[in-house]
Design a protein around this motif. Structure first.
Motif, PDB file in Angstrom:
ATOM      1  N   SER A  72       0.965  -1.168   0.102  1.00  0.00           N
ATOM      2  CA  SER A  72      -0.124   0.119  -0.063  1.00  0.00           C
ATOM      3  C   SER A  72       0.826   1.265   0.160  1.00  0.00           C
ATOM      4  O   SER A  72       0.102   2.193  -0.561  1.00  0.00           O
ATOM      5  N   SER A  73       1.966   1.103   0.435  1.00  0.00           N
ATOM      6  CA  SER A  73       2.916   2.416   0.547  1.00  0.00           C
ATOM      7  C   SER A  73       3.324   2.740  -0.715  1.00  0.00           C
ATOM      8  O   SER A  73       3.928   4.108  -0.805  1.00  0.00           O
ATOM      9  N   ASP A  74       3.421   1.668  -1.649  1.00  0.00           N
ATOM     10  CA  ASP A  74       3.803   2.110  -3.088  1.00  0.00           C
ATOM     11  C   ASP A  74       2.875   3.011  -3.919  1.00  0.00           C
ATOM     12  O   ASP A  74       3.181   3.512  -4.946  1.00  0.00           O
ATOM     13  N   ILE A  75       1.535   2.910  -3.293  1.00  0.00           N
ATOM     14  CA  ILE A  75       0.225   3.343  -4.187  1.00  0.00           C
ATOM     15  C   ILE A  75       0.270   4.776  -3.992  1.00  0.00           C
ATOM     16  O   ILE A  75      -0.043   5.175  -2.983  1.00  0.00           O
ATOM     17  N   SER A  76       0.347   5.610  -4.886  1.00  0.00           N
ATOM     18  CA  SER A  76       0.029   7.066  -4.806  1.00  0.00           C
ATOM     19  C   SER A  76      -0.402   7.569  -6.236  1.00  0.00           C
ATOM     20  O   SER A  76       0.125   7.429  -7.372  1.00  0.00           O
ATOM     21  N   MET A  77      -1.630   8.257  -6.178  1.00  0.00           N
ATOM     22  CA  MET A  77      -2.195   8.755  -7.597  1.00  0.00           C
ATOM     23  C   MET A  77      -1.332  10.088  -7.888  1.00  0.00           C
ATOM     24  O   MET A  77      -0.916  10.918  -7.362  1.00  0.00           O
ATOM     25  N   ASP A  83       0.046  13.276 -10.331  1.00  0.00           N
ATOM     26  CA  ASP A  83      -0.887  14.415 -10.510  1.00  0.00           C
ATOM     27  C   ASP A  83      -1.744  14.519 -11.661  1.00  0.00           C
ATOM     28  O   ASP A  83      -2.630  15.225 -11.854  1.00  0.00           O
ATOM     29  N   SER A  92      -5.290   0.717   4.112  1.00  0.00           N
ATOM     30  CA  SER A  92      -4.361   2.010   3.826  1.00  0.00           C
ATOM     31  C   SER A  92      -4.481   1.880   2.266  1.00  0.00           C
ATOM     32  O   SER A  92      -4.641   2.919   1.552  1.00  0.00           O
ATOM     33  N   GLU A 123      -6.313   4.747  -0.582  1.00  0.00           N
ATOM     34  CA  GLU A 123      -5.621   5.080  -1.751  1.00  0.00           C
ATOM     35  C   GLU A 123      -6.706   4.895  -3.125  1.00  0.00           C
ATOM     36  O   GLU A 123      -6.768   6.054  -3.764  1.00  0.00           O
ATOM     37  N   ASP A 134      -9.563   7.318  -3.104  1.00  0.00           N
ATOM     38  CA  ASP A 134      -9.410   8.996  -3.727  1.00  0.00           C
ATOM     39  C   ASP A 134      -9.011   8.655  -5.195  1.00  0.00           C
ATOM     40  O   ASP A 134      -9.637   9.691  -5.815  1.00  0.00           O
TER      41      ASP A 134
END
Length: 356
Positions: free
Chosen positions: A102-107, A109, A170, A174, A177
């Motif tokens: 989960s810490s790798d997942i980031s949307m 910009d 977590s 993400e 979002d």
């Protein structure tokens, strides 16, 4: 009242004379591809072909909607997952994800400019330009739990639900979002209905208590952010979670044939303890809106393998059970005969005439 006004009136709990016949799930079939020259996989990534195939069952069979896209991989691809677009007989599938945890997942910009998201938004515009205010345009998006499965892997997700719940929550936040960002962009493009499909949250895959405590709150958050009419579809035997589905705030619930319509309606109305206020059905418990039941003509058996007469028999059965909107129980199999789609509308018409 035209087709668009009719289905939206039902979702608003207004009186109508005719039960709509639509598909809130995948409707691309090969027979329609051949007649419109809009084939998979090209129709997954070409806005003109996507719009043509998405409206094909209206043009060819009288189905009372246009519906795009034809898979649940749009968001995952935009997040960097590798997607196999399949062929004319097979829908796209996520085959590889860049995320280990989960810490790798980031949307990113520029998420809305990635993958096939611009194609979907352009196809919505093309459908609106062609059909204006007469035909309802339905757009499907991926529910947060199913999207989480695409990002982490479904097997890992189901296993983590038992062993690493914090990791799941977590990742799910993400994914929520991402779903909200995409839903807002779609709503801005102007469709009439957004269908959130979250098949991985079905009782066959996770415990109903896990749905209540983990999935339901995120679906509630997503529902609150969708500024169009909205429908929730979850596959399988959803009777154990139907009351929780109803409490998420969607206008309609799309169910499979495994779910008894009468029992589902009874469950979400709290045993029938409702009152009419200002022309709307309200729950005496909390005053929440009672969502409409959509379905549940078997897409895997009756529509795919059955005869038109069998389709008509099933349509009349669901009408007698009190369905609010007639629709396939899930996404159509590509080899579904076009004549079986026509039979759904014919059966609704015959039933309506016989009950006048």
């Amino acid at each position: 009242m035209n087709l668009k006004e009719n289905v939206l009136a039902v979702l608003r709990d207004e009186e109508t004379d005719v039960t709509p016949v639509v598909s809130v799930t995948q409707l691309g079939i090969t027979e329609a591809m051949e007649k419109t020259d809009a084939f998979w996989p090209e129709a997954h990534s070409d806005a003109e072909k996507m719009a043509a195939l998405g409206s094909s069952l209206y043009e060819l069979a009288g189905l009372e909607c246009a519906r795009i896209p034809f898979c649940l991989t749009i968001e995952a691809e935009a997040m960097g997952c590798k997607v196999d677009l399949g062929n004319k007989d097979r829908t796209p599938q996520v085959v590889e994800s860049p995320f280990e945890s989960s810490s790798d997942i980031s949307m990113p910009d520029d998420f809305l400019s990635k993958g096939r998201i611009p194609v979907v938004l352009d196809a919505i515009k093309k459908l609106k330009d062609k059909y204006g205010d007469t035909l309802p345009i339905i757009v499907g998006i991926t529910g947060p739990f199913t999207l989480t499965g695409h990002l982490l892997g479904v097997e890992k997700l189901v296993r983590y639900m038992r062993t690493r719940q914090n990791e799941v929550e977590s990742a799910l936040d993400e994914a929520l979002d991402i779903s909200i960002e995409y839903a807002n962009a779609i709503a801005d493009a102007g469709p009439d209905i957004i269908c959130v499909a979250d098949p991985t949250s079905a009782p066959e895959l996770i415990d109903p208590l896990q749905f209540k405590t983990i999935v339901k709150p995120r679906l509630e958050d997503l529902s609150m952010q969708i500024n169009t009419s909205k429908v929730l579809h979850i596959c399988g035997s959803t009777e154990p979670i139907i009351k929780d589905m109803a409490a998420t705030g969607f206008d309609g619930l799309s169910i499979e044939e495994k779910v008894d319509i009468a029992r589902a309606k009874e469950a979400i109305k709290g045993g029938g303890k409702t009152i009419r206020v200002g022309g709307r059905t309200m729950s005496m418990g909390g005053g929440d809106k009672v969502p409409k039941i959509i379905g549940n003509i078997s897409s895997s058996e009756t529509l795919f393998r059955g005869s038109p007469d069998q389709v008509k028999e099933e349509v009349k059965k669901v009408l007698e059970s009190g369905v609010d909107i007639i629709a396939p129980s899930c996404g159509l199999a590509p080899s579904t005969p076009l004549e079986n789609i026509k039979a759904m509308i014919e059966a609704r018409n015959e039933f309506t005439v016989s009950n006048i």
